[in-house]
Scaffold this motif. Structure first.
Motif, PDB file in Angstrom:
ATOM      1  N   PHE A   1       0.843  -1.203   0.000  1.00 58.84           N
ATOM      2  CA  PHE A   1       0.000   0.000   0.000  1.00 58.84           C
ATOM      3  C   PHE A   1       0.879   1.254   0.000  1.00 58.84           C
ATOM      4  O   PHE A   1       0.666   2.183  -0.792  1.00 58.84           O
ATOM      5  N   ALA A   2       1.880   1.259   0.888  1.00 56.13           N
ATOM      6  CA  ALA A   2       2.781   2.414   0.989  1.00 56.13           C
ATOM      7  C   ALA A   2       3.603   2.582  -0.287  1.00 56.13           C
ATOM      8  O   ALA A   2       3.800   3.706  -0.767  1.00 56.13           O
ATOM      9  N   ALA A   3       4.083   1.452  -0.837  1.00 50.78           N
ATOM     10  CA  ALA A   3       4.899   1.522  -2.054  1.00 50.78           C
ATOM     11  C   ALA A   3       4.088   2.075  -3.220  1.00 50.78           C
ATOM     12  O   ALA A   3       4.585   2.916  -3.991  1.00 50.78           O
TER      13      ALA A   3
ATOM     14  N   ALA B   1      -3.948  -1.138  -4.794  1.00 50.73           N
ATOM     15  CA  ALA B   1      -4.942  -0.303  -5.495  1.00 50.73           C
ATOM     16  C   ALA B   1      -5.472   0.786  -4.574  1.00 50.73           C
ATOM     17  O   ALA B   1      -5.688   1.933  -4.997  1.00 50.73           O
ATOM     18  N   PHE B   2      -5.673   0.445  -3.304  1.00 49.15           N
ATOM     19  CA  PHE B   2      -6.088   1.473  -2.348  1.00 49.15           C
ATOM     20  C   PHE B   2      -4.983   2.504  -2.152  1.00 49.15           C
ATOM     21  O   PHE B   2      -5.256   3.689  -1.901  1.00 49.15           O
TER      22      PHE B   2
ATOM     23  N   GLU C   1     -10.204   0.082 -10.375  1.00 49.18           N
ATOM     24  CA  GLU C   1      -9.321  -1.069 -10.173  1.00 49.18           C
ATOM     25  C   GLU C   1      -9.900  -2.052  -9.164  1.00 49.18           C
ATOM     26  O   GLU C   1      -9.681  -3.264  -9.266  1.00 49.18           O
ATOM     27  N   ILE C   2     -10.605  -1.536  -8.172  1.00 49.84           N
ATOM     28  CA  ILE C   2     -10.998  -2.348  -7.017  1.00 49.84           C
ATOM     29  C   ILE C   2     -11.965  -3.470  -7.392  1.00 49.84           C
ATOM     30  O   ILE C   2     -11.731  -4.634  -7.026  1.00 49.84           O
ATOM     31  N   PRO C   3     -13.075  -3.199  -8.131  1.00 44.74           N
ATOM     32  CA  PRO C   3     -13.932  -4.326  -8.519  1.00 44.74           C
ATOM     33  C   PRO C   3     -13.227  -5.333  -9.426  1.00 44.74           C
ATOM     34  O   PRO C   3     -13.521  -6.532  -9.378  1.00 44.74           O
TER      35      PRO C   3
END
Length: 495
Positions: A44-46, A168-169, A311-313
């Motif tokens: 997530f951070a990257a 993605a988040f 992207e999420i779905p």
């Protein structure tokens, strides 16, 4: 249809039990959740840091009065550093463990991410962001391997996709911060805010530092490996099976030449080609997408936010169909690659702004999950003693597009041909789709190999292969005499 690798029941009467069976016998529990917080949080951070560059083109060029061919030196230098650091982190991870390289990578991202917000000159900014790229490439190289090696094989693919979902988040957060912070407070506050997640995960990593049990066993640290297994079992309310845990140690770990041995060269070659065109296509369409949207009079910040939500779905769909009971890894890869190429062509040639927005969202719906499939499938193809160097090699390959796509995108945009920018990316994904047919080793539902001796040559025919009664990688009398074929899924070339 070929036979699938079946799990062998664990009983107290068995004198020897392979490590993969032991790990797969432990229920998913608190330890796995803690490991997911670390690995998913690190990715997530990257991704928050990596995607920040997409929003820096206009403000950075304005800050230092840069021309269109000077700004691309920022991703160019980052790509060069990523080439070096990917190999270094992969080799170190196979030789010295997964956790220490991950700690170093998080430290680089946190420190230099914050420092880059205070850069007074462009070239100092480039140097600081290059060190950030060093850290993000290290996270990518180690992160997926660390989680994979702690998971039972049941639903392994679904769990691995969660890392990319968190990524993605991370991109969504980057877009949200750009939308909120850039217009009001400027790019320096934006860069500083993007570094916060890495600082939080760095603090968490200092608390949670358990090593991969697979690495500990193949490096000969069996006592430490057994302690980690007991910790995993205790936190999952599961008892370890009776018997001697068998996993042959490997002294030759982290050697890039092993990836091109007789048994691995085919999968390595085609994997590299698929990864290369994934990166060419992704960065080809993403690097200057805000500028491209602005050039066709579409609001870039809000629509980029909407694109990243798309992207999420797509990742949720991947979680459902990636397992062997559904599509498996290879057919998912082909489906999403083909759909991405088609979506980009529709995005290129349909002129209605609202419809173009819908199609670019659909592009990201299919394009980003390809990374999750590759990040799941690639480490499964390789044994534990070469797994990190294999991932490092793939990330070295995809660093090349990061070096050149900024210049390609700038050149294409300068032509003022509106359909050319997405069409070039569509060509890259079309080539990727073709090269996926060189990948024939399905890994969904299969045991992981721990040493090179347990790998057999790729199977390219559809004939049913006999499956030995001894589990994959089983060791008898101290030697690995019998190997079960890992390439046992149907590999017919259909979507």
């Amino acid at each position: 249809m070929k036979q699938r690798d079946e799990e062998v029941p664990l009983t107290s009467a068995r004198a020897e039990i392979h490590l993969d069976e032991v790990i797969s016998s432990i229920k998913f529990g608190k330890f796995h959740l803690k490991m997911m917080i670390l690995t998913c949080g690190a990715y997530f951070a990257a991704c928050t840091e990596m995607m920040s560059i997409v929003f820096l083109s206009k403000p950075v060029k304005s800050e230092w009065n840069l021309n269109d061919m000077t700004f691309p030196l920022l991703p160019f230098c980052g790509g060069i550093i990523s080439l070096i650091s990917s190999f270094s982190f992969g080799s170190l991870s196979d030789k010295f463990g997964r956790q220490k390289p991950l700690l170093v990578a998080l430290l680089f991202v946190s420190v230099f991410g914050i420092a880059s917000a205070f850069a007074p000159y462009f070239w100092l900014f480039v140097i600081l962001r290059a060190f950030v790229s060093l850290g993000t490439s290290g996270i990518e190289t180690v992160d997926f391997v660390l989680l994979l090696e702690c998971l039972p094989k049941k639903n392994r693919g679904c769990t691995m996709v969660v890392i990319t979902l968190c990524g993605a988040f991370g991109t969504l957060l980057s877009a949200a911060l750009a939308w909120i912070i850039l217009p009001k407070f400027g790019w320096r506050w934006f860069i500083g805010a993007c570094a916060v997640p890495s600082c939080v995960i760095l603090a968490y990593r200092l608390w949670f530092s358990f090593e991969s049990p697979r690495y500990l066993y193949i490096s000969g640290q069996t006592d430490r490996g057994y302690e980690v297994l007991k910790k995993i079992a205790n936190q999952s309310n599961t008892s370890l099976p009776q018997g001697e845990i068998v996993c042959p140690p490997s002294a030759e770990r982290g050697r890039v030449q092993d990836l091109f041995s007789k048994d691995l060269r085919k999968r390595t070659t085609f994997s590299m080609l698929v990864w290369f065109f994934q990166s060419m296509g992704f960065w080809g369409v993403t690097m200057y997408l805000p500028e491209y949207l602005m050039s066709i009079e579409i609001d870039p910040y809000f629509n980029m936010f909407a694109v990243y939500i798309g992207e999420i779905p797509g990742l949720c769909l991947t979680m459902v169909i990636i397992e062997h009971r559904k599509f498996g890894r290879i057919r998912c890869l082909r489906l999403f690659s083909f759909a991405t190429a088609l979506g980009l062509l529709l995005f290129a040639f349909i002129g209605v702004p609202i419809v173009k927005t819908v199609f670019v969202i659909l592009v990201y719906f299919f394009m980003v999950p390809i990374y999750s499939i590759l990040n799941t499938y690639t480490p499964e193809l390789y044994p534990t003693d070469s797994r990190s160097i294999a991932m490092a090699s793939m990330y070295m390959v995809i660093a090349f597009p990061g070096i050149i796509t900024a210049f390609i995108g700038a050149t294409v945009l300068s032509t003022n041909i509106s359909w050319l920018y997405p069409t070039v990316a569509a060509g890259f994904f079309s080539l990727q789709f073709l090269f996926t047919f060189g990948l024939t080793s399905e890994t969904a539902g299969q045991s992981l190999n721990d040493t090179k001796q347990t790998i057999k040559q790729d199977v390219t025919s559809d004939e049913t292969l006999p499956t030995p009664d001894v589990p994959n990688g089983c060791v008898q009398n101290g030697n690995c005499n019998v190997v079960k074929e890992t390439d046992t899924m149907d590999s017919s070339p259909m979507l």
